[in-house]
Motif scaffolding. Structure first.
Motif, PDB file in Angstrom:
ATOM      1  N   ALA A  38      -8.447  -3.508   4.171  1.00 34.74           N
ATOM      2  CA  ALA A  38      -8.162  -2.732   5.367  1.00 34.74           C
ATOM      3  C   ALA A  38      -8.045  -3.659   6.562  1.00 34.74           C
ATOM      4  CB  ALA A  38      -9.273  -1.720   5.615  1.00 34.74           C
TER       5      ALA A  38
ATOM      6  N   ALA B  70      -8.701  -1.526  12.037  1.00 33.45           N
ATOM      7  CA  ALA B  70      -8.823  -0.122  11.660  1.00 33.45           C
ATOM      8  C   ALA B  70     -10.195   0.423  12.018  1.00 33.45           C
ATOM      9  CB  ALA B  70      -8.557   0.031  10.164  1.00 33.45           C
ATOM     10  N   VAL B  71     -11.249  -0.254  11.521  1.00 29.26           N
ATOM     11  CA  VAL B  71     -12.612   0.128  11.853  1.00 29.26           C
ATOM     12  C   VAL B  71     -13.405  -1.153  11.962  1.00 29.26           C
ATOM     13  CG1 VAL B  71     -14.653   1.424  11.165  1.00 29.26           C
ATOM     14  CG2 VAL B  71     -12.403   2.245  10.495  1.00 29.26           C
TER      15      VAL B  71
ATOM     16  N   THR C  38     -10.013  13.340   0.320  1.00 28.82           N
ATOM     17  CA  THR C  38      -8.672  13.790   0.694  1.00 28.82           C
ATOM     18  C   THR C  38      -7.759  14.007  -0.506  1.00 28.82           C
ATOM     19  OG1 THR C  38      -7.978  11.477   0.957  1.00 28.82           O
ATOM     20  CG2 THR C  38      -8.807  12.617   2.916  1.00 28.82           C
TER      21      THR C  38
ATOM     22  N   ARG D  25     -17.876   4.029   8.158  1.00 30.57           N
ATOM     23  CA  ARG D  25     -16.471   3.714   7.873  1.00 30.57           C
ATOM     24  C   ARG D  25     -15.756   4.917   7.254  1.00 30.57           C
ATOM     25  NH1 ARG D  25     -15.553  -1.864   7.021  1.00 30.57           N
ATOM     26  NH2 ARG D  25     -17.163  -3.054   8.102  1.00 30.57           N
TER      27      ARG D  25
ATOM     28  N   ALA E  57     -14.697   7.498   9.661  1.00 28.85           N
ATOM     29  CA  ALA E  57     -13.531   7.093  10.455  1.00 28.85           C
ATOM     30  C   ALA E  57     -12.254   7.119   9.623  1.00 28.85           C
ATOM     31  CB  ALA E  57     -13.765   5.695  11.027  1.00 28.85           C
ATOM     32  N   ASN E  58     -12.324   6.655   8.379  1.00 27.55           N
ATOM     33  CA  ASN E  58     -11.190   6.652   7.446  1.00 27.55           C
ATOM     34  C   ASN E  58     -11.630   7.354   6.166  1.00 27.55           C
ATOM     35  OD1 ASN E  58      -9.325   5.184   9.051  1.00 27.55           O
ATOM     36  ND2 ASN E  58     -10.373   3.284   8.541  1.00 27.55           N
TER      37      ASN E  58
ATOM     38  N   ARG F 222     -13.786   0.932  -1.619  1.00 28.08           N
ATOM     39  CA  ARG F 222     -12.423   1.388  -1.318  1.00 28.08           C
ATOM     40  C   ARG F 222     -11.493   1.172  -2.511  1.00 28.08           C
ATOM     41  NH1 ARG F 222     -12.124   4.841   3.072  1.00 28.08           N
ATOM     42  NH2 ARG F 222     -12.935   3.873   4.973  1.00 28.08           N
TER      43      ARG F 222
END
Length: 319
Positions: free
Chosen positions: A30, A34-35, A116, A159, A162-163, A311
């Motif tokens: 990432a 991004a974060v 998601t 994290r 946020a994502n 991730r």
């Protein structure tokens, strides 16, 4: 962590949910913008949880209650919602003590971050917040074991808010690990979601002190070999890289970590697992396991690679 030389009897067959597509090229990390990593909060979480006023965070102790209140407050501040059954999972169980077997009252802490892509599949991220308490006039603060794992998990939760992740994630701070994986056994006995819907348990236990060999060890890829290529594609973060092992029939005694921490209860219940943690160091289970012994840059790097590993697993599983 309770790296006992006497293994827990593992009777359940392993059940793997879905399939894993190993990446053909190194996993893209990432972008830093991004974060941002929050090293100050990461270190502050360890400092607070391993302070003397936590009294070693023994299960059922006033210090353990203070640690629990702090973790709940952090989850609330991050915005991690409680699952439908509630934030806390109290339990009573018999566990190991210096005087023999005794009854303990513990409490697991649970948060939910919806996924998601596959919201009905779960990755359960665990870290035990208890330690061994006080002996005589010495406080066993357990900065690495396992205030560090809790802090890594809280940074991951930040994290993921946020994502958002592709899988739904249960963030679980477990109690009673040092007394015989009590909280983990309660979780798999009365899970908030069906065990069949859990794709993976990812357990953090001792994530701070990787300066010994520069590795965050991953245990469980011998049992789940399709997960290893996913993590092998994750680049080294700062001073820390993944190392794989301590999970084969040739790894014996204290060098076999398959049941050495809370992931052992998930493994016993047939839930796929991976454990991430550092190797032994001279302060393990000693009063000297203090916050001041942690090298901030090394701990930050270990947390970065742990999150990058999550991730990669989150993207690859259940495809």
């Amino acid at each position: 962590m309770n790296r006992s030389p006497f293994p827990i009897l593992l009777t359940a067959a392993l059940v793997l949910s879905g399939c894993v597509a190993a990446p053909a090229a190194p996993v893209e990390q990432a972008p830093a913008a991004a974060v941002e990593m929050g090293p100050s909060q990461l270190l502050e979480d360890v400092r607070i949880l391993s302070a003397d006023d936590m009294e070693g965070r023994d299960t059922g102790s006033p210090g353990g209650e203070r640690a629990r209140a702090y973790i709940v407050s952090r989850l609330e501040a991050i915005g991690v919602q409680a699952p439908p059954f509630g934030r806390l999972q109290p339990f009573q169980a018999s566990g190991r003590a210096a005087e023999g077997v005794k009854a303990f009252s513990g409490v697991n802490i649970v948060g939910l971050i919806p996924g998601t892509r596959v919201p009905d599949r779960y990755i359960v991220v665990t870290a035990h917040y208890d330690h061994v308490g006080v002996s005589g006039d010495q406080i066993y603060n357990g900065a690495d074991d396992n205030a560090s794992g809790v802090a890594t998990m809280l940074e991951m939760a930040t994290r993921l808010k946020a994502n958002p992740p592709e899988h739904s994630v249960l963030i679980v701070a477990l109690d009673g690990e040092e007394r015989g994986l009590l909280g983990a056994r309660e979780f798999v006995r009365t899970p908030p979601v069906p065990l069949s819907s859990i794709s993976l348990n990812l357990n953090f236990d001792m994530t701070a002190r990787a300066e010994t060999d520069g590795h965050l060890w991953v245990t469980g890829t011998y049992q789940h070999p399709q997960l290893r290529p996913v993590l092998e594609a994750v680049a080294q973060q700062g001073q820390v890289s993944f190392a794989f092992g301590k999970d084969t029939p040739q790894d014996t005694g204290e060098n076999n970590w398959v049941d050495a921490s809370d992931h052992g209860a998930f493994h016993e219940a047939g839930v796929p697992f991976l454990y991430m943690g550092v190797d032994y160091h001279p302060d393990y289970h000693r009063p000297s396991d203090d916050f001041e012994r942690i090298t901030p840059a090394v701990f930050t790097s270990a947390t970065e690679i742990a999150i990058a590993g999550f991730r990669a697993l989150d993207r690859a599983m259940d495809r």
